[in-house]
Design an enzyme around this catalytic site. Structure first.
Site, PDB file in Angstrom:
ATOM      1  N   ASP A 124      45.579  37.917  43.442  1.00 23.51           N
ATOM      2  CA  ASP A 124      44.273  37.775  42.785  1.00 23.51           C
ATOM      3  C   ASP A 124      43.566  36.478  43.126  1.00 23.51           C
ATOM      4  O   ASP A 124      42.613  36.107  42.435  1.00 23.51           O
ATOM      5  CB  ASP A 124      44.450  37.872  41.268  1.00 23.51           C
ATOM      6  N   GLU A 125      43.969  35.786  44.180  1.00 20.55           N
ATOM      7  CA  GLU A 125      43.393  34.474  44.459  1.00 20.55           C
ATOM      8  C   GLU A 125      43.375  34.228  45.955  1.00 20.55           C
ATOM      9  O   GLU A 125      44.333  34.555  46.663  1.00 20.55           O
ATOM     10  CB  GLU A 125      44.236  33.403  43.752  1.00 20.55           C
TER      11      GLU A 125
END
Length: 481
Positions: free
Chosen positions: A105-106
């Site tokens: 998610d990053e």
């Protein structure tokens, strides 16, 4: 350092919990907590609705249940998270070939290396900044359209400041930090805001009276080198002044995932060492799962009182991201290490990484072996007793385990997800990501019409299949994404 804020950092908002809310209409706007549901489970991600009650990542699940008893407590569905992550990373790669994922998610993105690079190189400063803001806003809108999820985005002239900007943007926002404003932004922040400063380093700095980033910059490189050592001191001082020339490196392939802690007082008690190893193993598994990976080798690192460092490792029969397996293996390795004189540092890592997080075959084999051993022991205990033929209909049948949040499909009612199970029953809510809140029905845990299913796509028509696709039995392959 760049004159334009052309490095972008993207961080999805409460990613695992947000995917669950997007997939389950009945949970939207309600507190959702994802993590290990056992007695020693920890919170992996809490939705913003749950965070208002004080729940946060890495909190023991028992404490989260006390703080927010009415939340939906769900086991992780890593196939669903990988699919959503694949869609988001695909959008980032449309902006630039230089995308550096840090987890599911990053990621960092170098916008100068993408199709807008030539335009940015020739644009005036104000025009360039407006273009970068437009690109970032379009990206956030595309993510919402593609997945129904929100993201926080920071743009700045370095990776350090882009990460700081995305933190300021949370949740669901966009922040641009202009080059030249680094020290003004960083100065008031606590020292822990800088990457590489953990609890142990923070304590060293606090004892020296250094509590903010501005105080680090004012202390000077020489004092920080004296406190932290040459390599760490030089790096911390550079970051405290806003200097960071690290490039965005595309698709870094980590060889291992690990965590470690240094203790203020050497540990000499075996039980304490084993508890710390267990906590480190759980943190390591969270990081492993966050990267969407599993691994085959568990590694234990021990630095003793005299600064000698030992490593022990055990290679499993297959890759795993199962908490119980990693914890058990790490504890077994720790029990074999001589801790006479004390231990000042412990670390747990997982190496020989694999690229899947579907059902853990090794952990399943461990559980099956335990069940077989128990059955054999029961058989031996009953040996010699008068045997009576057992009716066919009463013969033992393996009972399927239904986990909260798990995707299922019923032959009559269609796709849904498990709300809970117990006392021989399983409760299922029948709804899809694109329907309204669905009805709840209860079945026997061994109901032949109820089967495990693959996750549905968060949007019909996007990669992963149309409505109904991807929800067949586990043996059916899902769509890409």
């Amino acid at each position: 350092m760049r004159s334009l804020p052309s490095i972008l950092h993207l961080d999805m908002d409460a990613f695992f919990a947000a995917v669950e809310q997007a997939a389950k209409p009945s949970l939207r706007g309600k507190p959702v907590i994802v993590g290990g549901l056992g007695g020693r489970g920890v919170v992996s991600t809490a939705s913003y609705e749950a965070r208002r009650f004080g729940v946060h990542s890495a909190m023991p699940m028992a404490q989260a249940r006390r703080l927010c008893p009415n939340a939906a407590f769900l086991a992780g569905r890593f196939e669903a998270y990988r699919r959503a992550s694949g869609l988001v990373m695909g959008l980032l790669r449309e902006l630039s070939p230089l995308v550096q994922p840090l987890s599911l998610d990053e990621a960092f993105v170098d916008l100068e290396a993408g199709p807008y690079g030539p335009v940015l190189a020739e644009a005036e400063h104000g025009t360039g900044e407006r273009l970068l803001l437009a690109l970032a806003e379009d990206l956030r809108a595309d993510i919402v359209e593609r997945t129904g999820l929100t993201a926080s985005v920071g743009v700045a002239g370095s990776k350090l400041m882009a990460k700081i900007a995305s933190e300021q943007a949370k949740p669901d926002g966009l922040v641009l930090i202009e080059p030249g404003q680094e020290r003004a932004v960083l100065g008031p922040m606590p020292v822990r805001a800088l990457p590489g400063i953990g609890p142990a380093t923070e304590q060293v700095l606090r004892r020296a009276g250094l509590n903010t980033v501005a105080e680090l910059a004012e202390a000077g490189e020489a004092e920080l080198v004296q406190l932290l050592g040459k390599a760490h001191g030089v790096g911390v001082h550079a970051m405290s002044t806003g200097l960071d020339d690290r490039p965005v490196v595309a698709d870094q392939d980590a060889k291992s995932v690990s965590v470690e802690d240094t203790f203020e007082v050497d540990l000499a008690d075996r039980d304490r060492v084993l508890r710390e190893v267990e906590a480190l193993a759980l943190r390591c598994v969270r990081r492993l799962r966050g990267a969407g990976r599993s691994g085959r080798t568990v590694v234990l690192k021990v630095r003793r009182f005299d600064f000698s460092t030992l490593t022990r490792s055990e290679t499993l029969r297959g890759p795993t991201d199962d908490e119980a397996v990693v914890v058990e293996t790490a504890r077994r390795l720790a029990s074999q290490v001589d801790i006479t004189g004390g231990v000042r540092l412990l670390g747990v890592g997982v190496a020989q990484l694999a690229d899947y997080t579907q059902e853990d075959l090794f952990a399943q084999a461990v559980r099956e072996e335990a069940a077989e051993a128990a059955a054999e022991a029961e058989a031996e205990a009953g040996a010699g007793a008068e045997e009576e033929p057992e009716p066919v209909e009463e013969q033992a049948v393996p009972v399927r385990r239904w986990l909260p949040g798990q995707d299922v499909r019923h032959a009559e009612h269609g796709p849904g997800w498990v709300q809970g199970s117990g006392v021989g029953r399983v409760t299922v809510r029948f709804e899809t990501p694109w329907s309204g809140p669905g009805r709840v029905r209860t079945f026997r845990v061994d109901d032949p019409a109820l089967e495990p299913a693959r996750p549905l796509p968060l949007r019909p028509g996007w990669p992963g299949g149309e409505e109904g696709d991807g929800a067949e039995g586990v043996g059916e392959g899902p769509g890409e994404g």
